[in-house]
Design a protein around this motif. Structure first.
Motif, short mmCIF file in Angstrom:
data_model
loop_
_atom_site.label_atom_id
_atom_site.label_comp_id
_atom_site.label_asym_id
_atom_site.label_seq_id
_atom_site.Cartn_x
_atom_site.Cartn_y
_atom_site.Cartn_z
N ILE A 25 0.84 -1.19 0.00
CA ILE A 25 0.00 0.00 0.00
C ILE A 25 0.87 1.24 0.00
N ILE A 26 1.87 1.25 0.86
CA ILE A 26 2.78 2.39 0.94
C ILE A 26 3.54 2.57 -0.36
N THR A 27 4.05 1.48 -0.89
CA THR A 27 4.82 1.53 -2.12
C THR A 27 3.94 1.94 -3.30
N GLY A 28 2.75 1.37 -3.38
CA GLY A 28 1.85 1.68 -4.49
C GLY A 28 1.41 3.13 -4.50
N VAL A 29 1.07 3.66 -3.33
CA VAL A 29 0.67 5.06 -3.25
C VAL A 29 1.84 5.97 -3.58
N LEU A 30 3.04 5.60 -3.13
CA LEU A 30 4.23 6.40 -3.43
C LEU A 30 4.48 6.47 -4.94
#
Length: 71
Positions: A25-30
């Motif tokens: 989630i963190i990586t995808g949003v980034l």
């Protein structure tokens, strides 16, 4: 074109969740926020750029808070 970028962002988030789990989630949003900033800057779409910068800022703050709680 805007719909294609939004679909690409959604696929990017889903793929990163599938590959990395909760950290996806963190990586995808980034990655989606960076893609949105590039699209907003190239197409001079201020609203798209503004929301992408907000998403990037929130994501970076969440990463910082995560590492602070980790130590």
């Amino acid at each position: 074109m805007k719909n294609n970028i939004l679909i690409t962002m959604g696929i990017l988030v889903l793929l990163s969740i599938a590959m990395l789990g909760a950290f996806g989630i963190i990586t995808g949003v980034l990655l989606s926020a960076i893609l949105g900033i590039i699209y907003g800057a190239v197409k001079k779409n201020k609203q798209f750029l503004r929301w992408s910068v907000i998403a990037l800022t929130i994501d970076i703050l969440c990463i910082i808070v995560f590492f602070l709680y980790l130590t």
